[in-house]
Design an enzyme around this catalytic site. Structure first.
Site, short mmCIF file in Angstrom:
data_model
loop_
_atom_site.label_atom_id
_atom_site.label_comp_id
_atom_site.label_asym_id
_atom_site.label_seq_id
_atom_site.Cartn_x
_atom_site.Cartn_y
_atom_site.Cartn_z
N GLU A 97 -0.16 -18.41 5.16
CA GLU A 97 0.64 -19.05 6.21
C GLU A 97 -0.12 -19.11 7.53
OE1 GLU A 97 4.77 -17.40 4.18
OE2 GLU A 97 3.96 -16.45 5.97
N HIS A 105 6.43 -8.40 9.56
CA HIS A 105 5.39 -9.42 9.78
C HIS A 105 4.23 -8.86 10.59
CE1 HIS A 105 7.62 -12.89 8.22
NE2 HIS A 105 8.70 -12.35 8.76
N PRO A 106 3.01 -9.18 10.21
CA PRO A 106 1.86 -8.79 11.03
C PRO A 106 1.75 -9.70 12.25
CG PRO A 106 1.13 -10.17 9.24
CD PRO A 106 2.61 -9.95 9.03
N ALA A 117 4.06 -20.12 11.13
CA ALA A 117 2.69 -20.52 11.47
C ALA A 117 2.08 -21.51 10.50
CB ALA A 117 1.81 -19.27 11.54
#
Length: 307
Positions: free
Chosen positions: A77, A60-61, A112
């Site tokens: 997202e 994930h960033p 998110a």
């Protein structure tokens, strides 16, 4: 009813853990999305170790990242976060992401979707004070939420392009065709960690009750009142998680709940014959999820509201 299958490559779009992808692909075919999600939850929490969790987190960033390498799904997202960010809050988010990763060793993870930058920042700051073992568990829960949303996306992308996929999302699925999600688990859940042994606490009996007494709320002076009514009971499994303590409903009844753990039976030589935790679900929280875990040792315990 038509069934559908996924390859490991398909599942890797939803979760960066290679073992998780292999296990879920091997568990197919699935009769519907609900079946796939239940299988995914069982694999993620019962078969994937910490190394697998960290591998998934690393895919994930950071929240707010605008790197060209960020996947389209991640961009979508995080769209609400980006849309509500200012130059100041975006920089603050970057700074806090760095602080978080330096402390815990992995990226701050939160589902998110639909969340603005102020809400995400507030959650990041609140979780930053957690102990690593607590934060690892929360991050794993958030990863599972993301997996569930992405599995729904995967089903939608298969519809019409894969003859083995169902022609529409199943009516008993907890995720709607519009992309939003409702429950895939009961509104109240728990797990128990044996922090003295450093492992899940299996075989501990758990009871969930709701306050139905004549007074508006339970009182400290009347702790053993008959106003408590049993909602459900279970025993923790090898992962320390209880079975369902109540039904899967979109909106929980507001009120006071008590979750009790038979710590005396689990640890007869310990200090606590049982542990009870009382908490309130307010009217504006009926759509929320309440994860109330117990971190137990023979002479101490703690709890927190998880996700």
């Amino acid at each position: 009813m038509a069934s559908f299958s996924w390859t490991e490559e398909d599942v890797l779009r939803c979760c960066g853990s290679k073992r998780f992808a292999k296990e879920l692909a091997s568990a197919s075919p699935f009769s519907d999305l609900h079946h796939a999600i239940q299988s995914a939850r069982g694999i993620w929490f019962n078969k994937i170790d910490v190394a697998g969790w960290l591998e998934a987190f690393a895919a994930h960033p950071p929240i707010g990242s605008i790197s060209p390498s960020v996947s389209q799904w991640s961009k979508e997202e995080q769209s609400a976060a980006i849309a509500t960010a200012t130059d100041t809050t975006l920089q603050e988010l970057v700074d806090w992401n760095i602080r978080y990763q330096e402390k815990f060793g992995f990226v701050f993870l939160i589902c998110a979707s639909g969340r603005g930058t102020p809400e995400i920042l507030a959650e990041l700051k609140k979780r930053y004070v957690n102990r690593p073992i607590v934060e690892l568990e929360i991050a794993a829960q958030e990863e599972m939420k993301i997996i569930e949303l992405r599995l729904a996306r995967l089903v939608k992308s298969d519809v019409g392009s894969n003859s083995s996929a169902p022609s529409s999302l199943p009516v008993n699925s907890s995720i709607t065709a519009g992309g939003g999600s409702s429950r895939t688990r009961p509104p109240i859940t728990t797990h128990v960690l044996d922090i003295a042994r450093g492992s899940p606490a299996s075989g501990m009996d758990v009871h969930l009750e709701m306050w139905k007494g004549t007074s508006q709320q339970p009182l400290f002076s009347n702790r053993e009142s008959t106003g408590w009514v049993l909602v459900g009971s279970s025993t923790t499994n090898t992962d320390g998680r209880s079975g369902q303590l109540m039904g899967i409903v979109d909106h929980i009844t507001p009120g006071f709940y008590r979750i009790s753990f038979d710590t005396g039976k689990y640890a007869p030589s310990g200090f606590f014959p049982y542990v009870s935790i009382v908490f309130q679900v307010r009217k504006n929280q009926t759509g929320d999820h309440f994860h109330v875990p117990l971190l137990h040792a023979p002479f101490s315990f703690s709890t927190y509201r998880g996700s």
